[in-house]
Design an enzyme around this catalytic site. Structure first.
Site, mmCIF file in Angstrom:
data_model
loop_
_atom_site.group_PDB
_atom_site.id
_atom_site.type_symbol
_atom_site.label_atom_id
_atom_site.label_comp_id
_atom_site.label_asym_id
_atom_site.label_seq_id
_atom_site.Cartn_x
_atom_site.Cartn_y
_atom_site.Cartn_z
ATOM 1 N N LEU A 22 0.842 -0.948 0.078
ATOM 2 C CA LEU A 22 -0.144 -0.334 0.076
ATOM 3 C C LEU A 22 0.508 1.807 0.329
ATOM 4 O O LEU A 22 0.858 2.170 -0.785
ATOM 5 C CB LEU A 22 -0.210 0.280 1.134
ATOM 6 C CG LEU A 22 -1.983 1.149 1.410
ATOM 7 C CD1 LEU A 22 -3.481 1.023 0.709
ATOM 8 C CD2 LEU A 22 -2.383 1.128 2.639
ATOM 9 N N ALA A 23 2.188 1.342 0.330
ATOM 10 C CA ALA A 23 2.764 1.990 1.061
ATOM 11 C C ALA A 23 3.671 2.380 -0.174
ATOM 12 O O ALA A 23 3.754 3.728 -0.863
ATOM 13 C CB ALA A 23 3.405 2.266 1.838
ATOM 14 N N ASP A 178 -11.188 5.274 4.143
ATOM 15 C CA ASP A 178 -11.851 4.713 3.343
ATOM 16 C C ASP A 178 -11.502 5.174 2.640
ATOM 17 O O ASP A 178 -12.329 6.713 2.188
ATOM 18 C CB ASP A 178 -14.110 4.758 4.132
ATOM 19 C CG ASP A 178 -14.236 3.366 2.777
ATOM 20 O OD1 ASP A 178 -13.856 3.706 1.510
ATOM 21 O OD2 ASP A 178 -14.765 3.132 3.174
ATOM 22 N N HIS A 179 -10.703 4.911 1.546
ATOM 23 C CA HIS A 179 -10.761 5.282 -0.002
ATOM 24 C C HIS A 179 -11.423 6.248 -0.243
ATOM 25 O O HIS A 179 -11.692 7.340 -1.113
ATOM 26 C CB HIS A 179 -9.545 5.265 -0.260
ATOM 27 C CG HIS A 179 -9.643 4.534 -1.136
ATOM 28 N ND1 HIS A 179 -9.707 2.848 -0.800
ATOM 29 C CD2 HIS A 179 -9.586 4.102 -2.601
ATOM 30 C CE1 HIS A 179 -10.074 1.642 -1.810
ATOM 31 N NE2 HIS A 179 -10.306 2.582 -2.868
ATOM 32 N N HIS A 241 -17.000 0.418 2.212
ATOM 33 C CA HIS A 241 -16.786 1.898 0.821
ATOM 34 C C HIS A 241 -18.430 1.527 0.562
ATOM 35 O O HIS A 241 -19.036 2.537 0.468
ATOM 36 C CB HIS A 241 -16.383 0.899 -0.670
ATOM 37 C CG HIS A 241 -14.554 0.515 -0.374
ATOM 38 N ND1 HIS A 241 -14.246 1.374 0.552
ATOM 39 C CD2 HIS A 241 -14.543 -0.443 -0.226
ATOM 40 C CE1 HIS A 241 -13.340 0.698 0.804
ATOM 41 N NE2 HIS A 241 -12.595 -0.514 0.522
ATOM 42 N N LYS A 336 -16.036 -9.304 -8.023
ATOM 43 C CA LYS A 336 -14.866 -8.787 -8.860
ATOM 44 C C LYS A 336 -15.065 -9.918 -10.287
ATOM 45 O O LYS A 336 -15.969 -10.796 -10.577
ATOM 46 C CB LYS A 336 -13.928 -10.273 -8.066
ATOM 47 C CG LYS A 336 -13.280 -9.565 -7.422
ATOM 48 C CD LYS A 336 -12.415 -9.839 -6.088
ATOM 49 C CE LYS A 336 -11.906 -9.037 -4.728
ATOM 50 N NZ LYS A 336 -11.077 -7.713 -5.615
HETATM 51 P P1 NAP Z 1 1.906 -4.956 3.137
HETATM 52 O O1 NAP Z 1 2.264 -5.301 1.595
HETATM 53 O O2 NAP Z 1 2.019 -7.441 3.115
HETATM 54 O O3 NAP Z 1 3.033 -4.768 3.638
HETATM 55 C C1 NAP Z 1 2.926 -5.249 5.092
HETATM 56 C C2 NAP Z 1 3.961 -4.048 5.928
HETATM 57 O O4 NAP Z 1 4.275 -3.604 7.174
HETATM 58 C C3 NAP Z 1 5.430 -4.300 5.663
HETATM 59 O O5 NAP Z 1 6.277 -2.759 5.427
HETATM 60 C C4 NAP Z 1 6.467 -4.937 6.459
HETATM 61 O O6 NAP Z 1 7.774 -4.718 6.972
HETATM 62 C C5 NAP Z 1 4.976 -4.092 7.878
HETATM 63 N N1 NAP Z 1 4.998 -4.846 9.026
HETATM 64 C C6 NAP Z 1 5.325 -6.545 8.982
HETATM 65 N N2 NAP Z 1 5.118 -6.194 10.310
HETATM 66 C C7 NAP Z 1 5.691 -5.504 10.689
HETATM 67 C C8 NAP Z 1 6.241 -5.984 12.376
HETATM 68 N N3 NAP Z 1 6.384 -6.653 13.223
HETATM 69 N N4 NAP Z 1 7.030 -4.413 12.790
HETATM 70 C C9 NAP Z 1 7.428 -2.971 11.708
HETATM 71 N N5 NAP Z 1 6.587 -3.823 10.219
HETATM 72 C C10 NAP Z 1 6.015 -5.202 10.331
HETATM 73 O O7 NAP Z 1 0.409 -5.326 3.140
HETATM 74 P P2 NAP Z 1 0.105 -3.425 2.623
HETATM 75 O O8 NAP Z 1 -0.393 -4.023 1.481
HETATM 76 O O9 NAP Z 1 0.691 -2.761 2.421
HETATM 77 O O10 NAP Z 1 -1.360 -3.311 2.933
HETATM 78 C C11 NAP Z 1 -0.578 -2.460 4.752
HETATM 79 C C12 NAP Z 1 -2.271 -2.431 5.747
HETATM 80 O O11 NAP Z 1 -3.441 -1.838 4.233
HETATM 81 C C13 NAP Z 1 -3.400 -3.758 5.819
HETATM 82 O O12 NAP Z 1 -3.391 -3.424 6.933
HETATM 83 C C14 NAP Z 1 -4.491 -4.000 4.489
HETATM 84 O O13 NAP Z 1 -5.477 -4.824 4.990
HETATM 85 C C15 NAP Z 1 -4.342 -2.183 4.180
HETATM 86 N N6 NAP Z 1 -4.565 -1.923 2.741
HETATM 87 C C16 NAP Z 1 -3.861 -2.442 1.625
HETATM 88 C C17 NAP Z 1 -4.190 -2.439 0.519
HETATM 89 C C18 NAP Z 1 -3.467 -2.439 -0.525
HETATM 90 O O14 NAP Z 1 -3.665 -2.014 -1.828
HETATM 91 N N7 NAP Z 1 -2.560 -2.903 -0.611
HETATM 92 C C19 NAP Z 1 -5.683 -1.660 0.154
HETATM 93 C C20 NAP Z 1 -6.709 -1.375 1.546
HETATM 94 C C21 NAP Z 1 -6.009 -1.558 3.275
HETATM 95 P P3 NAP Z 1 8.680 -5.132 6.620
HETATM 96 O O15 NAP Z 1 7.810 -5.765 4.763
HETATM 97 O O16 NAP Z 1 9.801 -4.401 5.924
HETATM 98 O O17 NAP Z 1 9.362 -6.613 6.940
#
Ligand code: NAP
Length: 489
Positions: A22-23, A178-179, A241, A336
């Site tokens: 997401l970041a 909620d984007h 949403h 989907k």
């Molecule tokens: P992701 O790709 O799995 O990234 C998870 C992040 O959390 C990584 O930067 C990871 O760091 C970090 N992390 C995990 N365990 C950690 C710990 N113990 N201490 C510190 N950092 C830790 O997940 P994501 O897709 O970005 O999603 C993040 C959140 O946004 C979730 O709640 C998800 O439900 C929500 N979200 C995501 C999306 C999307 O499109 N991706 C959309 C809506 C909502 P490392 O990788 O460096 O280990």
């Protein structure tokens, strides 16, 4: 029209999960676009915090790549990119341990800036991070936290999460994102409703036949299969949403466009939602694309669960039990692997009470359609005389306001939902964020529906790849003499 970019106060934004999907895809490219628009103060800092053993230099490289991949066409050039990257820092941190917290504290405490902490991590880490922010002196009254969805998986877990966060932060410090609420058209929906005299007098069960809300995607579950199979369309899309869109379309006019005024009205809508009868819900699971199964497998293959009963599609009918809406059906649909990517709210007005033109002229309905994606815009179908000789025949023509076409692109600042919402966090404006009681009310409505499926061992109906969903969803409206708007025209 002239675009105005209002600078925000000096801030530090800490992104927990700053290396995550997401970041990289949304938050950091969005911040870069705000930087390009001149909105980010030169001294503001973005601090990535995650487990990966990176230094600031390595993090900047990772962000450079993310912007190259996901920055979009509005990225503003190498020189700006270098400056932006120069405002990034990185801290290796363990949300569950002590590593990195002292370093983070030294970076942000006592700087007299807006301190915002974005929890872009799994919800299971929210409590750990909140607790450590307090322990290390970062949870002062001015701090803000941004939490991502999913916010709980039912009422009990959402309550527990609210309670945990409330241990460390006041409600006015918590920004539940909620984007969908950050989308331009969603705010335009409020402008159209409450900035014009034209619509509001007709916005009730006396003049509106029904309302449809559709969020259709062409993608499947992709790499999120494991998460999605535990969630499904109801939890992943409807509870948040679609519910938020429903609230904005149905709520009473708030006294001001201010956080609690708007959220109070949304909450009343959720609390007035009727329970949904089982025959008013259709669940579906997409099938593989014929002759291309390896690339576009069916749902069960995609989630590696051959017996999965999780829905990738849902259509339902509900009503709102209040004076404005009693008796007006609200049809919600999301899925989907549908025929097109399309998010749209459609307000179908009733027939005129009497046609002075006779049956041969035909009868038409006004339809107001608010498109969220693609091509954000608003269309109002009006009835006119078909041009030419041959008597009075009526046709529908659209009064179309496609933002991309109507508004001069040089003077419109295209702001992605995430960018807008992050800037709102920095400004301290919670209007477009969900309050804890709203989230709980939404789960209170959703829970019995999901529990009903579980009790009945409900099996979703299969639907074709690239379709409008299961045929039962079509029937849901047809048996009431109505039609869904086609996802793909
Ligand atoms: P992701 O790709 O799995 O990234 C998870 C992040 O959390 C990584 O930067 C990871 O760091 C970090 N992390 C995990 N365990 C950690 C710990 N113990 N201490 C510190 N950092 C830790 O997940 P994501 O897709 O970005 O999603 C993040 C959140 O946004 C979730 O709640 C998800 O439900 C929500 N979200 C995501 C999306 C999307 O499109 N991706 C959309 C809506 C909502 P490392 O990788 O460096 O280990």
């Amino acid at each position: 029209m002239v675009s105005r970019v209002i600078p925000v106060d000096l801030f530090d934004l800490v992104i927990f999960g700053g290396t995550g999907d997401l970041a990289r895809r949304k938050i950091l490219p969005g911040l870069f676009r705000r930087f390009c628009a001149g909105q980010m103060p030169a001294e503001a800092r973005i601090i990535g915090a995650a487990r990966s053993e990176l230094d600031t230099k390595g993090y900047r490289e990772m962000v450079r790549e993310a912007i190259a991949e996901f920055g979009g066409e509005q990225a503003c050039g190498d020189e700006h990119l270098e400056k932006f990257l120069g405002q990034l820092e990185y801290v290796t941190i363990d949300a569950r341990g002590d590593q990195g917290w002292k370093e983070l504290q030294q970076l942000v405490v006592g700087t007299d800036r807006v301190e915002a902490y974005y929890f872009s991590v799994a919800p299971s880490l929210f409590g750990d991070i909140a607790e450590r922010l307090q322990k290390w002196g970062m949870a002062d009254d001015e701090a803000r936290i941004v939490v991502e969805k999913p916010f709980g998986r039912d009422l009990a877990t959402a309550r527990s999460l609210n309670k945990t966060l409330a241990t460390y932060f006041n409600e006015d410090q918590i920004y539940r994102i909620d984007h969908y609420l950050g989308k331009e058209t969603v705010q335009n929906l409020m402008a159209v409703r409450f900035g014009n005299m034209l619509f509001e007098p007709l916005w009730n069960s006396q003049y509106v036949d029904h309302i449809q809300i559709t969020v259709a995607e062409t993608v499947g579950v992709g790499g999120r299969g494991e998460y999605y199979d535990k969630s499904g369309a109801m939890r992943d899309m409807v509870q948040n949403h679609l519910m938020q869109l429903l609230c904005l379309i149905a709520m009473e006019p708030p006294a001001q466009f201010a956080p609690d005024a708007v959220r109070d009205e949304k909450l009343k809508v959720i609390r007035a939602l009727e329970a949904v009868a089982p025959y008013h819900i259709v669940r579906g699971q997409y099938q593989a694309e014929p002759c291309n199964e390896s690339e576009n497998p069916g749902y069960r293959t995609a989630v590696e669960n051959p017996r999965s009963r999780t829905e990738s599609f849902i259509a339902l009918r509900t009503e709102i039990s209040n004076w404005r809406w009693a008796g007006t059906p609200f049809y919600l649909r999301t899925g989907k692997r549908m025929a097109a990517r399309s998010s749209e709210i459609t307000v179908v007005f009733k027939d005129t009470p009497h046609s002075i033109f006779g049956d041969e002229a035909g009868r038409h309905r006004n339809v107001l359609s608010i498109r969220l994606q693609p091509n954000e815009g608003i269309t109002l179908g009006v009835t006119i005389k078909e041009p030419g000789p041959g008597g009075m025949r009526l046709i529908d023509v659209p009064l179309d306001m496609s933002f991309a076409e109507t508004l001069d692109p040089d003077h419109v600042d295209h702001v992605d939902a995430y960018e807008r919402l992050i800037m709102d966090v920095i400004r301290g404006n919670q209007t477009l964020f969900m309050r804890g009681d709203e989230v709980e009310a939404a789960w209170a409505w959703t829970d019995p529906i999901i529990e009903g499926w579980e009790a009945r061992n409900d099996v979703p109906k299969p639907y074709d790849h690239g379709s409008e969903g299961p045929t039962d969803a079509t029937e849901l409206l047809r048996r009431e003499g109505r039609e869904w708007r086609k996802v793909k025209e």
